[in-house]
Structure formats: structure tokens, C-alpha cells
Motif scaffolding. Structure first.
Motif, short mmCIF file in Angstrom:
data_model
loop_
_atom_site.label_atom_id
_atom_site.label_comp_id
_atom_site.label_asym_id
_atom_site.label_seq_id
_atom_site.Cartn_x
_atom_site.Cartn_y
_atom_site.Cartn_z
N ASP A 158 -9.84 -75.89 49.30
CA ASP A 158 -11.02 -75.84 50.16
C ASP A 158 -10.86 -74.93 51.37
N THR A 159 -9.77 -74.17 51.47
CA THR A 159 -9.54 -73.31 52.63
C THR A 159 -9.12 -71.91 52.20
N MET A 160 -9.92 -70.92 52.62
CA MET A 160 -9.61 -69.51 52.38
C MET A 160 -9.34 -68.86 53.73
N VAL A 161 -8.29 -68.07 53.81
CA VAL A 161 -7.94 -67.39 55.06
C VAL A 161 -7.93 -65.88 54.82
N LEU A 162 -8.56 -65.16 55.74
CA LEU A 162 -8.47 -63.71 55.76
C LEU A 162 -7.49 -63.36 56.88
N ASN A 163 -6.32 -62.85 56.50
CA ASN A 163 -5.31 -62.40 57.46
C ASN A 163 -5.54 -60.92 57.68
N LEU A 164 -5.68 -60.52 58.94
CA LEU A 164 -6.01 -59.14 59.29
C LEU A 164 -4.93 -58.54 60.16
N GLU A 165 -4.70 -57.25 59.99
CA GLU A 165 -3.80 -56.53 60.88
C GLU A 165 -4.43 -55.20 61.24
N SER A 166 -4.56 -54.93 62.53
CA SER A 166 -5.21 -53.71 63.02
C SER A 166 -4.26 -52.52 62.96
N PRO A 167 -4.79 -51.33 63.23
CA PRO A 167 -3.94 -50.14 63.25
C PRO A 167 -2.84 -50.21 64.31
N LYS A 168 -3.07 -51.01 65.35
CA LYS A 168 -2.08 -51.14 66.43
C LYS A 168 -1.18 -52.36 66.24
N GLY A 169 -1.33 -53.07 65.12
CA GLY A 169 -0.47 -54.21 64.84
C GLY A 169 -1.02 -55.55 65.31
N THR A 170 -2.24 -55.58 65.84
CA THR A 170 -2.84 -56.85 66.27
C THR A 170 -3.18 -57.68 65.03
N GLU A 171 -2.72 -58.92 64.99
CA GLU A 171 -2.97 -59.81 63.86
C GLU A 171 -4.06 -60.81 64.22
N ALA A 172 -4.95 -61.05 63.25
CA ALA A 172 -6.05 -61.99 63.44
C ALA A 172 -6.23 -62.79 62.16
N LYS A 173 -6.93 -63.91 62.28
CA LYS A 173 -7.24 -64.74 61.11
C LYS A 173 -8.69 -65.15 61.17
N ARG A 174 -9.30 -65.21 59.99
CA ARG A 174 -10.64 -65.78 59.82
C ARG A 174 -10.45 -66.90 58.80
N ILE A 175 -10.75 -68.13 59.19
CA ILE A 175 -10.51 -69.30 58.36
C ILE A 175 -11.85 -69.83 57.86
N TYR A 176 -11.97 -69.91 56.53
CA TYR A 176 -13.21 -70.34 55.88
C TYR A 176 -12.97 -71.64 55.12
N LYS A 177 -14.01 -72.49 55.09
CA LYS A 177 -13.97 -73.72 54.32
C LYS A 177 -15.00 -73.63 53.19
N ARG A 178 -14.62 -74.18 52.04
CA ARG A 178 -15.51 -74.18 50.87
C ARG A 178 -16.71 -75.05 51.16
N ILE A 179 -17.91 -74.54 50.88
CA ILE A 179 -19.13 -75.35 51.04
C ILE A 179 -19.78 -75.62 49.70
N GLU A 180 -19.26 -75.02 48.65
CA GLU A 180 -19.82 -75.23 47.32
C GLU A 180 -18.92 -74.64 46.28
#
Length: 180
Positions: A158-180
Motif C-alpha cells: 500500500d506504499t509507493m515511494v518516489l526517491n529523487l536526486e537533483s543535479p546537485k545531489g539534493t535527495e527528496a521523497k514523495r510518499i504515496y498510499k494506494r487508494i484503489e
């Protein structure tokens, strides 16, 4: 596992050269690592099919700054609810990203292991290279002025994560939950 411990090295704005190894069919080495990237969807690979709603973002604004996204678009992206509607059949992916109040959204259709084109949030055209990695699907987005890395993974059913890394090395996450 930390996704960034096995990512492909990005050096001087270009992806490091990788060559095939006949000893492991369908895979290529990750420079500086004993790990390998798979080029095909093996049995047991995650299936991302479903509707996913954004529940949490970590460090997303600094990531967008690094990707040349203007203040107004960054502010909107930080406020607006986002959904991913995904249909996956083996390696074939159909992804529709919908953001409330921001038009028709983004439509992607591709086979993992291939390349597709899209327009990034800053308005630049991008070529996106995709491949399977142990924890999901790796996307390397390239525009004329920058590139960034995205790894889509399932943490649980029920959990999908988008792990992101920018050109300068900044790391971010977008956390999604299943709705269907």
C-alpha cells in the motif's frame, strides 16, 4: 536498503558508461559497486498497478530549486494533491499523474528498459531512460540544462515511494498510499 547506495553514478552531468557482462544475462554493472542493474522484468518484480495518492513529501522544495523550477510552480506543487494512476503489464507501464487544479496532468507510456520523452514541470523537454533496479524502476530524466534521478519503489503493498536526486545531489521523497 538505501536506494541511493546502489544508484548509478552520475558524473559531470553525464551518466557513467556501463557495459554488458555475459556472465549475468540481461544486466549491466553499476560503476563502483558489486551490484548490477537488470534490464528486464524478472519474476517477483514489483507491480505498481493501482491508484496512488500523495500523502507526504520530504525535502521536495529544495529538490525543485535544484531543477530550475520557479517559485510559483514550486509553491503550487507543495500545496496541490497529486495522484498516480498506473497500469503495468510486465515491462509495459502507463502512468497518468494528476494534480488537482493543474490541468490534464502528465501521461507517460513506456517499456521499462526503454526511453520516452516528456515535458518537465519547469517546461523543458526531457528524455527519460528507464531500467529495472533491485528496488523498483529507475528513471534518469535529462533536459538541456539539467538531469535528475527518480527511483520508483514499493515499500509494501500500500506504499509507493518516489526517491529523487537533483543535479546537485539534493535527495527528496514523495510518499504515496494506494487508494484503489
Amino acid at each position: 536498503k538505501q536506494w541511493y547506495q546502489r544508484r548509478v553514478a552520475i558524473t559531470a552531468g553525464k551518466e557513467a558508461h556501463m557495459s554488458a557482462d555475459d556472465s549475468v544475462p540481461g544486466s549491466v554493472p553499476i560503476p563502483g559497486s558489486p551490484e548490477r542493474i537488470r534490464s528486464a522484468s524478472p519474476p517477483g518484480s514489483p507491480n505498481f498497478s493501482g491508484r496512488w495518492k500523495l500523502k507526504e513529501s520530504e525535502n521536495f522544495d529544495p529538490f525543485m530549486v535544484d531543477c530550475n523550477v520557479g517559485y510559483l510552480k514550486r509553491t503550487a506543487a507543495g500545496i496541490v494533491s497529486s495522484e498516480h494512476h498506473i497500469e503495468q503489464e510486465g515491462e509495459h507501464m502507463k502512468v497518468v499523474v494528476k494534480a488537482a487544479g493543474l490541468g490534464s496532468g502528465k501521461h507517460q507510456e513506456y517499456d521499462v528498459g526503454g526511453t520516452f520523452s516528456e515535458v518537465e514541470i519547469n517546461g523543458e523537454s526531457a528524455e527519460v531512460d528507464t531500467t529495472w533496479v533491485d528496488e523498483g524502476i529507475r528513471e534518469l530524466h535529462r533536459t538541456e540544462s539539467f538531469e535528475y534521478l527518480l527511483v520508483r519503489q514499493l515499500v509494501d503493498d500500500d506504499t509507493m515511494v518516489l526517491n529523487l536526486e537533483s543535479p546537485k545531489g539534493t535527495e527528496a521523497k514523495r510518499i504515496y498510499k494506494r487508494i484503489e
